[in-house]
Design a protein around this motif. Structure first.
Motif, mmCIF file in Angstrom:
data_model
loop_
_atom_site.group_PDB
_atom_site.id
_atom_site.type_symbol
_atom_site.label_atom_id
_atom_site.label_comp_id
_atom_site.label_asym_id
_atom_site.label_seq_id
_atom_site.Cartn_x
_atom_site.Cartn_y
_atom_site.Cartn_z
ATOM 1 N N GLY A 13 -2.424 6.319 -5.193
ATOM 2 C CA GLY A 13 -3.858 6.300 -5.444
ATOM 3 C C GLY A 13 -4.472 7.664 -5.655
ATOM 4 N N LEU A 64 -1.274 -0.751 -9.571
ATOM 5 C CA LEU A 64 -1.109 -1.177 -8.185
ATOM 6 C C LEU A 64 0.348 -1.391 -7.816
ATOM 7 C CD1 LEU A 64 -3.946 -3.771 -7.510
ATOM 8 C CD2 LEU A 64 -3.492 -1.664 -6.237
ATOM 9 N N GLY A 109 -7.656 8.512 -1.616
ATOM 10 C CA GLY A 109 -6.495 8.022 -2.370
ATOM 11 C C GLY A 109 -6.155 6.603 -1.950
ATOM 12 N N THR A 165 0.811 -1.232 0.000
ATOM 13 C CA THR A 165 0.000 0.000 0.000
ATOM 14 C C THR A 165 0.839 1.274 0.000
ATOM 15 O OG1 THR A 165 -0.257 -0.213 2.389
ATOM 16 C CG2 THR A 165 -2.056 -1.010 1.001
ATOM 17 N N TRP A 210 -10.655 8.095 -11.213
ATOM 18 C CA TRP A 210 -10.481 7.577 -9.849
ATOM 19 C C TRP A 210 -11.017 8.534 -8.807
ATOM 20 C CZ3 TRP A 210 -6.152 8.010 -13.195
ATOM 21 C CH2 TRP A 210 -5.921 6.831 -13.937
ATOM 22 N N ASN A 229 -8.536 4.174 -3.368
ATOM 23 C CA ASN A 229 -8.312 3.816 -4.772
ATOM 24 C C ASN A 229 -7.400 2.600 -4.892
ATOM 25 O OD1 ASN A 229 -9.971 5.768 -5.863
ATOM 26 N ND2 ASN A 229 -8.334 7.293 -5.996
ATOM 27 N N VAL A 230 -6.421 2.518 -4.015
ATOM 28 C CA VAL A 230 -5.540 1.349 -4.025
ATOM 29 C C VAL A 230 -6.340 0.103 -3.637
ATOM 30 C CG1 VAL A 230 -3.529 0.290 -2.928
ATOM 31 C CG2 VAL A 230 -3.466 2.707 -3.587
ATOM 32 N N ASN A 241 0.122 4.078 -0.757
ATOM 33 C CA ASN A 241 -1.192 4.667 -0.976
ATOM 34 C C ASN A 241 -1.169 5.961 -1.757
ATOM 35 O OD1 ASN A 241 0.018 5.421 1.754
ATOM 36 N ND2 ASN A 241 -1.472 7.055 1.426
ATOM 37 N N ASP A 289 -8.693 -0.856 -6.531
ATOM 38 C CA ASP A 289 -7.943 -1.544 -7.595
ATOM 39 C C ASP A 289 -7.586 -2.963 -7.157
ATOM 40 O OD1 ASP A 289 -8.091 0.754 -9.048
ATOM 41 O OD2 ASP A 289 -5.948 1.181 -9.055
ATOM 42 N N ARG A 324 -1.955 9.927 -10.523
ATOM 43 C CA ARG A 324 -2.159 9.057 -11.692
ATOM 44 C C ARG A 324 -2.276 9.888 -12.964
ATOM 45 N NH1 ARG A 324 -5.992 4.115 -9.430
ATOM 46 N NH2 ARG A 324 -4.451 3.307 -7.950
#
Lengths: 370, 370, 370, 370
Positions: free
Chosen positions: B136, B341, B320, B131, B306, B323-324, B133, B327, B141
């Motif tokens: 995310g 990821l 954020g 993670t 996202w 989002n990880v 993170n 995914d 991104r």
């Protein structure tokens, strides 16, 4: 209060920094520009002087030094605003003539030239001021006072950066006059580290009051065909155990004139950026961050002394530059001790900085002691 | 869409990051937390599970891995949110049981532990997510997509920093539990470089798409008696000629969680800071700077994918992080390829980063190759 | 701690605010969404419920209220997330069934609907919460506490604004579903003043603790063919002599969701903006401005109570919304007094605000008393 | 280029705005200050002149006008920097003597005085410049050019504000000289609306190019015993259907000199604040916001014409003021058309603004037509 009679070497038509010096000298009405060798080209010198309304024009700085020293109403100070490699000769000529010198930075293009200036300063009774103009910003002086006062506790970190983007492309090959001499090893002596790195280095020392013990550097030349560094990553070790970094770049796209200083100690931290110089933050550890403004509330002495207008009425680069000139006028007229004025020692620090960066980088980033 | 059945190791009463993982797993409703070994203390594990409404509580992660693997409705993934030195054993246990692992960063406290995890990942058909993170964040991104798209041209500089101040004083000696294990070499493996430096390093690689070729580092321990680094100055050399710096600090007074990334190329530059993550600037060389907002106008794909709410409605750290997790749910359910990821390779990069920083610093800042 | 059983009316496929309510209810794991009448279209309601994994789907909210009230494991609260004109009927149905209501704002599309809700609330033992979600931001609650504590002295000025640009063009005529109902007098009851003006008005009252005595307003409809106001200029007179302004706009190009509050008193001033909600400034008169951060240093109680993660780790819109939901869970479970929760009175204030704006504007900006 | 011979009325020891005018006149070296009636007190006038190195000192402005008009080398322009109620008499005297007048704002303390000035301007061949200095900021001129060019489309909203806090307390009763005359109805004519409101109003008209059709105002006097307004809420109706608001305050704690302008049209929006005047944002509808910098990239003409130093080197209040002086020098020397220079019409607009605000406020905020 009478005005100091001022001359200028360099700064003719097409030049940049000469005009800045002239405005800075005028803002507080402490100087009267009466003589100049504005160009080594006699016709251009004459035309420039006429355009600027300067009474006495010379095409040769040696002749100017001699003539002015001989006049009863001759200049009391001269501003040297030529490219780096042309600082030493006029500086020495005027120092030898007993005329105070206000010289643009860095001190010189080579260590030899720098040493020659140093010798001349020591041999002369005239004063020598180096225009590290950023020291003139009121909040920079405020920061220096706060550090000296112990508001930050024992210093640990000094993070300086100076990022620009105007040399992202190799404009020195496409007619940009400023780029031409500033990227020419012979005339500039160095690239980003000399042009802007010395400013950041000077500011770090000025505010922190620390002395450098060693540095390590990696210099880069990103633009195709560039002959000097256009980016530099530098580490610093200071006396007393503080550490620092310095990043100078002329290829950081989106950065205009991003000179920034952040200092952290055991008790507090300050952050300041040149592009909005009327604001600084100060955080006492464990308390909310404070926004310190030029001339604003809660300054215990400091910034209030070097400002002309109330808080919220922004002063800028030219007023900061003017503070250096005004202090110089005081110094020349015997009205101040010049404590805050950058001079020869600052110039020699800057020359060491340039040289140490180049040596360290050539040795894969090895540490170079002061 | 069905929820992924999730377990957790660590994260019992008094822990910090476990609660963050739980919120992140809930935000998009893609997980159902049904089992946990929240503490190695059986009573505390049980009490924590009860408080959180987790159906099945274990006091031993090995038992949990075995039991869950045996159930038809057993967990499909486990979140490992223990201190660094306790990542490897549970990660390996679950990987061996064929259960997907979502592990907090850094990968481990030692290189040996990291290698053992790597071996287990390679031997298992289960997935392994680390993670990091901050990858995310939608604008991170977006930035990655813009770099990949060539919007910045050829990259030259990657400047990363992660500055905090919560370890300015030696609070590990005065009862701060988070400080205790994070400054304990045995449990954390490293100080600022592991806790936050790996995040900054990961983010630099993630966005730039570059690979590190070498680094040089100077680590500092400013607080009295501190056993790990609390400040680090790092230089980076990337493939293709790009250069970078990384500053990680936990003693920069006034900085809360100042993770910041600036990338400059031949055609453009971007700047982003984590504390206001919904905003990024992008400057195409020679044009005005643009303010890119999460979900805002003019994104050519990227951030819009996202985010849950319209521009101007700020999303933060938890989204954020979510989002990880989201995914990861896609990856586990076979609905996505997990391209974005972070996983084992990122973890190994981070372990190299920690080790190289320590070796370089011990060798006075000499370059260490990847 | 057990979860509150929650139902939802509205929020089916294609809706916006329903998804926000669901996330907000999940973040702190205090609710379990078990029933819904997500759409008045039975098939769409069913499909939406299935997609969301909601156990019990109804196509009619009256049937839902009746059935849920009859179940031992029936819902304890319902979220009403329909367009404004569809708040009253379901709210009344659930209140009559003794089920707590969490209703989106504004209270209703007409004064009559609002009065009917008010009557139902008074007749019911169930609670009524209105999701003026911006009151959930930690720093907004901090600001309220500071005002109440006298940190600003006697209040003089309350300046509120809420500027967006998404209705700059008449997108209600080109297929934007959100724009369609929000600019339809029948469904929305008003334009910018209802959709966003009520939020700003509510926030001004919430933080200041003041009561409105009168307002004057000028409403505008700039976009061609627009049937409701898309911009409003409002003056406010509060009890005790404080004065204020409120600007609400949906045509301010470049503004995403610019809800901003500035309050000035005899001793201090505060400024907060929703787009970076983790930061607020506070200036004690004659001292430097302080930057107050969510969870950061120097908060004397206040923001620290409604935050999940350390300072510098930004929380956003969803976490602020979640704070309202979490307080509602406490209220429903008898664990809190709901002091900070917006409810019926706030809704009626908002309905007065809408009506008074419309009447004042129709009378060339004449003052309308509360 | 020869310097314009300048005189000054007012601005003796202890004054504020006189010093600002002198610096502004010097920055570009276009004026030479050679005569003054710096004070009505003869000794103070003489001492002030001596201190400033002004050649010819007068204690009476009428005498000065007469004497200077009679000299071959007499002044070509006079700066009038007295309190508001002392603008008319010297302005008229110099206009009648055929000497160009550069007058501080607002035009006068009363409508009668203003009319008398207007009559004198019309009867004289001399020029009349009113120093609405904020029009001299390069980005304000850039904004004006962008509006004129249609970059914002058809204008809808003009939101202006000017917030300070220096009159939060009744410092006029405790020895603050600036506060004394600026809050004295006889000398100032009005409070915040005259001192700063006229600046904001002027700027709104200057940039937008719109004409006012009506205004409504509510004036407040918050500080105990204050005899003029210290806060004002104003609505504006412009020709063509645009609407606006203006907030002027001298009691907004934490605001130093918060002059701010935001303009929105059908195609774009701009936002600018005086405290960091080197930056403006421009958002074309549906595209990311752009940060326009003074002298920076992508200016299609405009700001680049009125700046002395490169982007990133901040210019401030004094340079903006200097731009007005420099344009005045051009006008006086017949080298420019003075298109951008504020003059009599701007002054009369400002006097209408003051009067209309006072009448509207006395009539409970009723609209007053232009």
């Amino acid at each position: 209060m009478r005005r100091v009679r001022l001359g200028m070497v360099g700064g003719g038509q097409g030049a940049f920094i000469g005009a800045v010096h002239r405005i800075a000298s005028r803002i507080d009405d402490r100087f009267e520009l009466v003589a100049g060798a504005l160009s080594s080209d006699a016709a251009r010198a004459e035309a420039s002087a006429k355009e600027l309304g300067i009474a006495r024009s010379y095409s040769d700085f040696r002749e100017m030094a001699k003539a002015e020293a001989a006049r009863e109403d001759g200049i009391e100070a001269v501003s040297i605003v030529t490219p780096n490699h042309m600082h030493a000769k006029p500086a020495i000529a005027f120092l030898e003539a007993g005329i105070n010198v206000i010289c643009d930075k860095p001190l010189a293009a080579t260590q030899e030239q720098a040493q020659a200036i140093a010798d001349a300063v020591k041999a002369s009774k005239a004063k020598f001021v180096l225009t590290h103009n950023y020291t003139g910003y009121p909040l920079i002086r405020q920061a220096k006072a706060m550090v000296a006062n112990g508001d930050l506790g024992e210093l640990r970190l000094v993070q300086a950066e100076y990022a620009q983007d105007w040399l992202t492309e190799a404009t020195e090959t496409t007619g940009n006059k400023q780029a031409e001499w500033r990227t020419d090893p012979a005339r500039a002596g160095a690239g980003a580290i000399g042009d802007i790195g010395t400013h950041a280095f000077n500011l770090a020392l000025f505010v922190s009051g620390l002395r450098p013990e060693a540095l390590a550097a990696e210099l880069h030349s990103f633009a195709a065909g560039r002959q000097v560094d256009d980016n530099a990553h530098i580490w610093l070790r200071f006396n007393g155990g503080a550490r620092g970094t310095l990043w100078a770049s002329q290829v950081a796209v989106g950065c205009e004139n991003g000179l920034r200083l952040r200092i952290y100690g055991t008790k507090g931290g300050i952050e300041w950026g040149q592009e909005n110089p009327n604001v600084m933050t100060f955080t006492p550890f464990g308390e909310p961050k404070r926004i310190i403004t030029r001339g604003g509330a809660g300054l215990g002495g400091g910034a209030g002394d070097w400002t002309r207008i109330p808080p919220g009425h922004p002063e800028g680069y030219l007023e900061g530059f003017a503070n250096v000139y005004t202090d110089a006028a005081d110094l020349i007229l015997g009205q101040g001790d010049g404590t805050l004025l950058p001079g020869l020692e600052d110039g020699l620090d800057g020359m060491w900085f340039i040289d140490a960066c180049q040596r360290s980088s050539a040795d894969d980033g090895a540490w170079v002691a002061r």
